[in-house]
Write an enzyme that holds these catalytic residues in place. Structure first.
Site, PDB file in Angstrom:
ATOM      1  N   LYS A 265      26.640   0.162 -31.342  1.00 29.46           N
ATOM      2  CA  LYS A 265      26.018  -0.929 -32.104  1.00 29.46           C
ATOM      3  C   LYS A 265      26.681  -1.101 -33.458  1.00 29.46           C
ATOM      4  CE  LYS A 265      21.629   0.275 -29.941  1.00 29.46           C
ATOM      5  NZ  LYS A 265      20.277   0.822 -30.170  1.00 29.46           N
TER       6      LYS A 265
ATOM      7  N   PRO B 275      19.403  -6.590 -32.916  1.00 26.93           N
ATOM      8  CA  PRO B 275      20.769  -6.096 -32.768  1.00 26.93           C
ATOM      9  C   PRO B 275      20.882  -4.869 -31.866  1.00 26.93           C
ATOM     10  CG  PRO B 275      20.040  -6.108 -35.079  1.00 26.93           C
ATOM     11  CD  PRO B 275      18.848  -6.155 -34.197  1.00 26.93           C
ATOM     12  N   GLU B 276      20.957  -5.113 -30.592  1.00 30.89           N
ATOM     13  CA  GLU B 276      21.366  -4.079 -29.656  1.00 30.89           C
ATOM     14  C   GLU B 276      22.777  -4.459 -29.205  1.00 30.89           C
ATOM     15  OE1 GLU B 276      18.422  -3.088 -26.650  1.00 30.89           O
ATOM     16  OE2 GLU B 276      16.854  -4.032 -27.810  1.00 30.89           O
TER      17      GLU B 276
ATOM     18  N   ARG C 179       7.378   4.017 -29.689  1.00 30.46           N
ATOM     19  CA  ARG C 179       7.943   2.685 -29.468  1.00 30.46           C
ATOM     20  C   ARG C 179       7.255   2.024 -28.274  1.00 30.46           C
ATOM     21  NH1 ARG C 179      12.645   3.407 -32.977  1.00 30.46           N
ATOM     22  NH2 ARG C 179      13.044   1.211 -32.603  1.00 30.46           N
TER      23      ARG C 179
END
Length: 272
Positions: free
Chosen positions: A57, A2-3, A260
């Site tokens: 978002k 979910p971006e 990340r």
DNA sequence: CACTCTCCCTGAAAGC
DNA sequence: TGCTTTCAGGGAGAGT
């Protein structure tokens, strides 16, 4: 998952609930990332869904009760829009049931997302909304805005793209894809980018995100849009999750920035 | 204030 | 095969 493009795809899938009346809300899981407000049912019951929109978002479902339901999908959340539910799937945490028998279900294995209910008039006062920078797809994201934000920053551009206070909507996957498209190294500090680089970056942000929306988002693991269909932008990934693969003679690397993964091709992304 | 790091949770995939 | 370890897309909050 979910971006921005996945949230946008989800919003589109929810469009058909507009103007329908809320029958009731059921909270199965009281604690997600934050505590789920206990009184959502009271605030939405018998009200009409008037608008469904995306802020960065965040999914915002407005009702004519003057309350808005806010949903953030976190890392593993998704919304399912179904009719006539038979049984609860694992990780179904929340249900919004309409009088036309349609049900919106929030499902999230990792419980990193959250649900909130706010007075629509006060939405912009919420910290998590007011702190957001310009939306990645907004026309207001232009050279002077971005340059002003980053021209003194020594932070690598990859990390800048992930900073929702500067630009909102980009996540870890699209950050790598955008930088590849712009031919900019993810390691480049903000203050090293020249005018033409910043212009190119803005173009790539729009291009990649719009293309991803066109493809219905990306289905990593099992991301699905609200109607259950799979997005397939992942077939268009050039570098994400492609460590060791080659583009011509040039290898794709995976590095860790701020904990990340970043994927990039140093020979092609030579703006640094 | 700005920046960096850790952690929330479960499950898939990799490692052994 | 099965047990253990590692890693995952977001972002708040603590620490510096």
């Amino acid at each position: 998952m979910p971006e921005l493009p996945e949230v946008e795809t989800t919003i589109k899938g929810l469009d058909e609930i507009k103007n329908h009346i809320v029958h009731k809300v059921i909270i199965h899981t009281k604690q997600l990332r934050f505590k789920v407000p206990y009184n959502i049912n009271k605030k939405l019951k018998n009200s009409r869904i008037s608008k469904i929109k995306r802020i960065a978002k965040y999914i915002v479902i407005e009702s004519d009760s003057n309350f808005s339901l806010i949903i953030h999908l976190g890392m593993s959340g998704r919304l399912k829009l179904i009719s006539n539910k038979f049984k609860r799937d694992k990780h179904d945490h929340f249900e919004l049931i309409l009088y036309n028998n349609k049900i919106i279900i929030y499902n999230d294995p990792r419980k990193f997302g959250f649900i909130d209910i706010v007075e629509t008039a006060n939405l912009k006062k919420k910290k998590y909304i007011s702190n957001l920078g310009i939306d990645a797809l907004s026309k207001e994201l232009n050279y002077s805005y971005l340059s002003n934000k980053i021209s003194k920053s020594e932070v690598p551009i990859k990390q800048i793209l992930l900073n929702q206070k500067i630009i909102s909507g980009i996540g870890n996957i699209y950050a790598s894809e955008i930088l590849f498209d712009a031919k900019i190294s993810p390691l480049t500090p903000g203050n090293k980018l020249r005018i033409s680089h910043i212009m190119k970056l803005i173009c790539s942000i729009r291009k990649i995100l719009k293309k991803a929306i066109k493809f219905g988002g990306s289905s990593i693991r099992d991301y699905k849009s609200a109607d259950g269909t799979l997005g397939n932008f992942q077939k268009n990934f050039k570098v994400y999750n492609k460590e060791g693969k080659k583009i011509g003679k040039n290898s794709i690397l995976r590095i860790i920035q701020y904990g990340r993964s970043t994927f990039y091709c140093p020979n092609i992304q030579n703006i640094k």
